[in-house]
Design a protein around this motif. Structure first.
Motif, PDB file in Angstrom:
ATOM      1  N   MET A   1       0.844  -1.189   0.000  1.00  0.00           N
ATOM      2  CA  MET A   1       0.000   0.000   0.000  1.00  0.00           C
ATOM      3  C   MET A   1       0.884   1.246   0.000  1.00  0.00           C
ATOM      4  O   MET A   1       1.880   1.309   0.722  1.00  0.00           O
ATOM      5  CB  MET A   1      -0.925  -0.001   1.218  1.00  0.00           C
ATOM      6  CG  MET A   1      -1.864   1.206   1.274  1.00  0.00           C
ATOM      7  SD  MET A   1      -2.950   1.162   2.721  1.00  0.00           S
ATOM      8  CE  MET A   1      -3.947  -0.275   2.329  1.00  0.00           C
TER       9      MET A   1
ATOM     10  N   SER B   1       2.147   4.826   0.940  1.00  0.00           N
ATOM     11  CA  SER B   1       2.047   5.597   2.175  1.00  0.00           C
ATOM     12  C   SER B   1       1.174   6.834   1.960  1.00  0.00           C
ATOM     13  O   SER B   1       1.022   7.321   0.835  1.00  0.00           O
ATOM     14  CB  SER B   1       3.431   6.031   2.649  1.00  0.00           C
ATOM     15  OG  SER B   1       3.999   6.950   1.735  1.00  0.00           O
TER      16      SER B   1
ATOM     17  N   THR C   1       0.858   9.138  -1.312  1.00  0.00           N
ATOM     18  CA  THR C   1      -0.423   9.119  -2.016  1.00  0.00           C
ATOM     19  C   THR C   1      -0.841  10.522  -2.414  1.00  0.00           C
ATOM     20  O   THR C   1      -1.282  10.767  -3.548  1.00  0.00           O
ATOM     21  CB  THR C   1      -1.518   8.470  -1.143  1.00  0.00           C
ATOM     22  OG1 THR C   1      -1.170   7.110  -0.895  1.00  0.00           O
ATOM     23  CG2 THR C   1      -2.874   8.544  -1.826  1.00  0.00           C
TER      24      THR C   1
ATOM     25  N   LEU D   1      -3.388   2.826  -7.539  1.00  0.00           N
ATOM     26  CA  LEU D   1      -2.869   2.959  -6.173  1.00  0.00           C
ATOM     27  C   LEU D   1      -3.531   4.095  -5.413  1.00  0.00           C
ATOM     28  O   LEU D   1      -3.789   3.975  -4.208  1.00  0.00           O
ATOM     29  CB  LEU D   1      -1.355   3.192  -6.203  1.00  0.00           C
ATOM     30  CG  LEU D   1      -0.439   1.985  -6.406  1.00  0.00           C
ATOM     31  CD1 LEU D   1       1.014   2.438  -6.349  1.00  0.00           C
ATOM     32  CD2 LEU D   1      -0.677   0.907  -5.346  1.00  0.00           C
TER      33      LEU D   1
ATOM     34  N   GLU E   1      -8.977   5.063  -4.033  1.00  0.00           N
ATOM     35  CA  GLU E   1      -9.392   4.138  -2.972  1.00  0.00           C
ATOM     36  C   GLU E   1     -10.565   3.259  -3.388  1.00  0.00           C
ATOM     37  O   GLU E   1     -10.822   2.229  -2.771  1.00  0.00           O
ATOM     38  CB  GLU E   1      -9.748   4.916  -1.712  1.00  0.00           C
ATOM     39  CG  GLU E   1     -10.862   5.932  -1.895  1.00  0.00           C
ATOM     40  CD  GLU E   1     -11.082   6.792  -0.667  1.00  0.00           C
ATOM     41  OE1 GLU E   1     -12.216   7.282  -0.494  1.00  0.00           O
ATOM     42  OE2 GLU E   1     -10.132   6.964   0.114  1.00  0.00           O
TER      43      GLU E   1
ATOM     44  N   ALA F   1      -7.773  -3.776  -6.957  1.00  0.00           N
ATOM     45  CA  ALA F   1      -6.331  -4.044  -6.932  1.00  0.00           C
ATOM     46  C   ALA F   1      -5.862  -4.357  -8.349  1.00  0.00           C
ATOM     47  O   ALA F   1      -6.582  -4.994  -9.119  1.00  0.00           O
ATOM     48  CB  ALA F   1      -6.033  -5.214  -6.003  1.00  0.00           C
TER      49      ALA F   1
END
Length: 406
Positions: free
Chosen positions: A1, A3, A7, A69, A72, A76
């Motif tokens: 993920m 950070s 992001t 990425l 949200e 994936a």
């Protein structure tokens, strides 16, 4: 993920990086090849580099991965990474090569964007790169382990056992292991990489779908000789180096280096109806799937659609008809731009694929292979008919320019 600080930086800079990535990737490749000419000569597809397909595909992959990425609500990026990882495994990509790519990619980013690449921006995109690299490395480790090999031992010597001309520009090859042991079986829809040494000494590699074998423990592929042509923008595209070498220079008894089967376009094992759609040499993974279905006595409803220039140019035409005919629950529809003297009938028509002439179950699992404009048109028509996009899978021969244009 990714950070939280990275992001936010990636979200803010994604429009700029995304807009410039098409300028960054050609510089990256040129820098890397200048420092490591063996990569261009012996690993990367020189033809795709020459016409810019590989840089565009890399640009699309990086931009898409970064977008997933920082969104949200996005899924994936499993499908994106799986496709790339299978290609890497078929080439024997090593973990150390990710370090080389990192160095020259970031040098190219700095060259194009200059002072806009602050330490914070560099750190955030460095994190994106290594997240993508580590995910790919992890998938590739699993693929190598499943094949019982390491990246350094991807290549196996095989002997050409039979060679057959299937159409004016398509030849089929059947390989057996040089030591006489059975070759590992592939899954329906997968491909192998074939490495050849060209007259100028370069070692070039291409992927070819498995079309089934004449007996257990062999690999069969069909190769269309890619001609020189003029692109829509007027650029000259040279003939396919490897495909034409195989056509002109490889005969029974010759030994080649071939990888184990890889590829993530694999026939599912559900009971859902199947819709197998291809154009031109895109028929090859479909042929592999039909071989599997014929050997498993499937009761699934199977509809096969194929488009081509003419019956004369249709690769594996008789094999396709035979395989579909052997499945009681299968039907075949073909479209040819030139039918010649043949009269149209319910399952044979002139022109392009017409989905309105075919019953399309909305719960069908769809497998597509052919030129990207063809697949885009068919996919849009299927979605309009109520087929879920998640049910539509595709295979691209070469860099995934469909992704790059998404």
């Amino acid at each position: 993920m990714l950070s939280a600080p990275s992001t936010e930086v990636v979200k803010a800079t994604l429009p700029v990086i995304g807009a410039a990535i098409g300028d960054i990737t050609p510089i990256f490749y040129r820098r890397m090849f200048d420092a490591h000419p063996e990569l261009e000569r012996d690993l990367f597809n020189r033809g795709n580099q020459a016409v810019g397909d590989q840089p565009r595909a890399l640009a699309g992959a990086v931009a898409t991965y970064a977008t997933l990425l920082v969104d949200e609500n996005a899924p994936a990026p499993v499908e994106l990474l799986s496709r790339i990882a299978h290609k890497h495994a078929s080439l024997g990509i090593t973990e150390a090569q990710y370090e080389i790519v990192h160095q020259y990619l970031f040098e190219a980013i700095v060259q194009v964007l200059g002072d806009a690449v602050t330490p914070e921006v560099a750190s955030a995109w460095d994190e994106v790169y290594w997240l993508m690299a580590r995910d790919l490395i992890a998938i590739e480790r699993g693929l190598y382990a499943a094949a019982g090999i390491t990246p350094e031992h991807v290549w196996q010597s095989v002997v050409l056992k039979t060679r057959r001309q299937d159409s004016p520009d398509t030849v089929s090859f059947v390989f057996g292991a040089a030591d006489g042991t059975p070759l590992p079986a592939g899954r329906p829809g997968q491909y192998v990489s074939v490495a050849v040494t060209l007259p100028d000494g370069a070692r070039q590699i291409r992927q070819y779908s498995l079309t089934g074998s004449h007996s257990a423990g062999e690999w069969a592929i069909s190769v269309k000789a890619a001609p020189a042509r003029i692109a829509e923008d007027g650029a000259e595209i040279p003939e396919g180096e490897v495909s034409n070498f195989l056509h002109r220079s490889v005969f029974e008894g010759d030994v080649l280096s071939v990888s184990p089967p890889f590829g993530d376009l694999v026939l599912d094992d559900s009971d859902a109806p199947l819709l197998l759609i291809s154009a031109g040499i895109g028929t090859t993974p479909i042929i592999g799937m039909l071989h599997h279905l014929s050997h498993t006595s499937t009761g699934r409803e199977v509809t096969v659609l194929h488009a081509d220039r003419s019956p004369w140019h249709h690769p594996l035409r008789s094999q396709l008809k035979s395989l579909v005919g052997a499945l009681p629950t299968a039907t075949l529809h073909r479209w040819y731009e030139d039918l010649g003297t043949r009269a149209p009938r319910e399952d044979l028509a002139a022109g392009l694929v017409d989905l309105d002439a075919v019953e399309v179950p909305t719960d069908a699992q769809v497998y597509l292979c052919g030129p990207i404009p063809f697949m885009e048109s068919v996919r849009d028509a299927l979605v309009a008919r109520g087929v879920a996009e998640t049910n539509i899978r595709y295979e691209v021969f070469g860099p995934d320019k469909w992704l790059a244009s998404a």
